[in-house]
Design a protein around this motif. Structure first.
Motif, PDB file in Angstrom:
ATOM      1  N   PHE A  55       0.901  -1.190  -0.219  1.00  0.00           N
ATOM      2  CA  PHE A  55       0.094  -0.099   0.056  1.00  0.00           C
ATOM      3  C   PHE A  55       0.975   1.313  -0.100  1.00  0.00           C
ATOM      4  N   ASN A  56       0.890   2.009  -1.097  1.00  0.00           N
ATOM      5  CA  ASN A  56       1.533   3.186  -1.155  1.00  0.00           C
ATOM      6  C   ASN A  56       0.804   4.258  -0.510  1.00  0.00           C
ATOM      7  N   GLU A  61      -1.684  -9.133   8.582  1.00  0.00           N
ATOM      8  CA  GLU A  61      -0.832  -8.471   9.351  1.00  0.00           C
ATOM      9  C   GLU A  61      -0.327  -7.287   8.390  1.00  0.00           C
ATOM     10  N   ILE A  62      -0.144  -6.205   9.307  1.00  0.00           N
ATOM     11  CA  ILE A  62       0.278  -4.879   8.738  1.00  0.00           C
ATOM     12  C   ILE A  62       1.610  -4.606   9.283  1.00  0.00           C
ATOM     13  N   ILE A  63       2.625  -4.670   8.351  1.00  0.00           N
ATOM     14  CA  ILE A  63       3.974  -4.101   8.503  1.00  0.00           C
ATOM     15  C   ILE A  63       4.296  -3.051   8.074  1.00  0.00           C
ATOM     16  N   VAL A  64       4.760  -2.081   9.158  1.00  0.00           N
ATOM     17  CA  VAL A  64       5.133  -0.530   9.012  1.00  0.00           C
ATOM     18  C   VAL A  64       6.620  -0.773   9.135  1.00  0.00           C
ATOM     19  N   ASP A 118       4.548  10.799   7.066  1.00  0.00           N
ATOM     20  CA  ASP A 118       3.991  11.183   8.236  1.00  0.00           C
ATOM     21  C   ASP A 118       2.633  10.688   8.509  1.00  0.00           C
ATOM     22  N   ILE A 119       1.965   9.922   7.237  1.00  0.00           N
ATOM     23  CA  ILE A 119       0.633   9.198   7.427  1.00  0.00           C
ATOM     24  C   ILE A 119       0.975   7.863   8.137  1.00  0.00           C
ATOM     25  N   GLU A 130       7.727   5.424   2.197  1.00  0.00           N
ATOM     26  CA  GLU A 130       6.176   5.692   1.285  1.00  0.00           C
ATOM     27  C   GLU A 130       5.254   4.530   0.987  1.00  0.00           C
ATOM     28  N   ALA A 131       5.622   3.163   1.793  1.00  0.00           N
ATOM     29  CA  ALA A 131       4.875   2.095   1.726  1.00  0.00           C
ATOM     30  C   ALA A 131       4.806   1.291   2.917  1.00  0.00           C
ATOM     31  N   ILE A 132       3.555   0.575   2.994  1.00  0.00           N
ATOM     32  CA  ILE A 132       3.121  -0.307   4.194  1.00  0.00           C
ATOM     33  C   ILE A 132       2.950  -1.603   3.458  1.00  0.00           C
TER      34      ILE A 132
END
Length: 529
Positions: free
Chosen positions: A223-224, A252-255, A229-230, A260-262
């Motif tokens: 996800f771009n 699973e969300i990997i930050v 900051d977001i 600029e990508a998730i």
């Protein structure tokens, strides 16, 4: 003091008359001299004119003579050429007549040979007829003799010929089966010794080559975002937003430090798509908190389910398939979110369905059943439940559950040789599946990489001097090079094909082989006006 001399009027008259006389005399003399000069000049001009006229007459006479001589020479030359042409044509006519005569003589000889051969063939035919008659008589005698022998043997053995033949065939059949069984046993024992080792080797090499690519392709979506900051808003206070999103979507969300990508990780492609769309809507809305996340995920899930049904219905309508169960239609729509080696599953199934229809039509089979089996052959890949069965068997069981035709069910289950093929449609589905999956450019590399490889191939070809145009065709398996005929010779063209192939081997990575075809075409153009 000057002396004053008195002058009378007579003297003045005399002086004036004298002066007038002298003036008139001078004028007369001048006129006479001028006339003389003009007369002399006129004579000179007349003399020059006569000379010019005489020279012109001489030149005209010479030119006339030259033209006459030139005309005579031209006439003589034309006469000579005409005579040569006439002689040449005459000789050609004589030569053609001689050739015609020779050809007539040759044809006459051939006709005589043909007549002789016809006579020989007639004699041979007569001889063969006699020989055949003799052979027929001998065969009749042999048959009579064999019948007598068979009758004698039957009397001795008390068995008929048919019974003896059956006993012989039975004994040979038993012996052949015994030998075949022994041979099969030896082969099976040898295969068992090496099968396990080779199988392990193949599986290990396959996993090493494709496991990472397959896992990334089937388990991860990106996800771009516009700025880093977001990321803080998505994480939330103490990570509560990410936990709420993971709980609502099941992924699973990997930050991480990726700019600029998730990363969205999960085995279910529909869940990953729901998470991606939910994140997109949350970022656009700006209100990111657990309650809002649950609301957005619920709406997105409903929209995705509606979109899946709509995709399935649209696909079925486009392919002209009627009477498909709603659950199967829904699973057809789920194929849109599943890919295999870079090839979208729905696009692959549509392509297989169209190929099956064309092949069935050419063979005079049921086109609708073939198209139905081609669309549903990979339906087992999108079944949400985890089953320890091959996807072909799962798809066949689903088709049987929803009352599909037995031929369609068999084609789904047998397209990877999981079960035995009992329908003529089954091998068609298997062949079309292989055609769609093994088509150059369909799998193993994404479209951007594939197009970039073709562009690099064309640029490599155009980098050589004398190359006018360059085309990569047959999915990059052939490079067709068009040369400028004025700059490159035939010898250089053959050398250029070798140089291009060598440079491709050095500078590029590609599967299989690439054929380099160099074309040099010479064109001469003229215009008639």
């Amino acid at each position: 003091m000057l002396l004053e001399i008195p002058i009378s009027n007579e003297w003045l008259f005399i002086l004036g008359s004298t002066l007038v006389f002298f003036i008139i005399l001078s004028i007369v003399i001048s006129i006479l001299l001028y006339k003389r000069k003009i007369t002399k000049r006129q004579k000179d001009l007349d003399q020059k004119a006569r000379l010019i006229l005489k020279e012109a007459e001489i030149a005209a006479e010479n030119l006339k003579k030259d033209k006459i001589l030139e005309a005579k020479e031209k006439i003589l030359k034309m006469k000579s050429e005409f005579e040569e042409e006439a002689n040449r044509k005459k000789n050609q006519i004589i030569s053609n007549e001689q050739k015609v005569k020779q050809r007539e003589q040759q044809i006459n000889k051939e006709l005589e040979q043909v007549k002789r051969k016809e006579a020989e063939l007639a004699e041979m035919q007569q001889t063969l007829t006699q020989q055949l008659e003799h052979v027929r008589k001998r065969r009749e005698e042999q048959e009579k003799f064999n019948q007598q022998k068979v009758q004698i043997l039957e009397n001795i053995s008390r068995l008929t010929a048919e019974e003896a033949r059956e006993q012989l065939v039975a004994s040979l059949k038993d012996e052949a089966q015994t030998r075949a069984a022994s041979y099969i046993k030896d082969i099976m024992e040898q295969a068992k010794l090496t099968a396990t080792k080779e199988a392990k080797k193949i599986v290990v090499e396959t996993i090493q080559r494709t496991a990472t690519e397959h896992a990334i392709e089937n388990c991860v979506s990106v996800f771009n975002i516009e700025s880093d900051d977001i990321k803080g808003k998505i994480i939330g206070r103490e990570g509560r937003n990410i936990r709420a999103l993971e709980a609502a979507t099941g992924v699973e969300i990997i930050v991480d430090d990726t700019p600029e990508a998730i990363i969205i990780s999960g085995f279910d492609p529909v869940r990953r798509e729901i998470a991606r769309l939910s994140l997109h809507r949350l970022v656009q809305d700006g209100r990111i908190h657990p309650a809002r996340i649950e609301e957005i995920v619920t709406k997105t899930t409903k929209n995705i389910e509606d979109e899946i049904v709509e995709l399935g219905e649209r696909t079925v309508i486009d392919l002209g398939i009627h009477g498909l169960h709603p659950e199967l239609v829904k699973m057809v729509g789920r194929m849109r979110f599943r890919s295999s080696y870079g090839q979208n599953l729905l696009q692959h199934s549509r392509e297989v369905a169209n190929l099956c229809a064309v092949m069935a039509a050419e063979l005079g089979l049921n086109v609708k059943q073939a198209k139905r089996a081609g669309l549903l052959h990979d339906i087992g890949k999108v079944w949400p439940e985890e089953l320890e069965k091959p996807h072909a068997i799962v798809g066949m069981e689903l088709a049987q559950k929803y009352k599909e035709h037995p031929s369609v069910c068999n084609a789904i289950g047998a397209h990877h040789d999981e079960i035995e093929m009992t329908s003529i449609i089954s091998p068609i589905v298997q062949a079309c599946d292989a055609i769609s999956g093994a088509r150059p450019g369909a799998r193993r590399e994404v479209m951007e990489q594939y197009i970039k490889r073709l562009k690099d191939l064309e640029e490599l070809g155009t980098s050589f001097d004398g190359v006018e145009k360059c085309y990569a065709i047959q999915a990059g398996r052939e490079l067709r090079v068009i040369l400028d005929a004025e700059k490159v010779s035939d010898e250089r063209a053959s050398q250029l094909s070798f140089e291009i192939s060598q440079k491709i081997e050095r500078d590029m990575q590609y599967p299989g082989q690439i054929k380099v075809t160099v074309i040099r075409e010479m064109r001469s153009v003229a215009y008639a006006k």
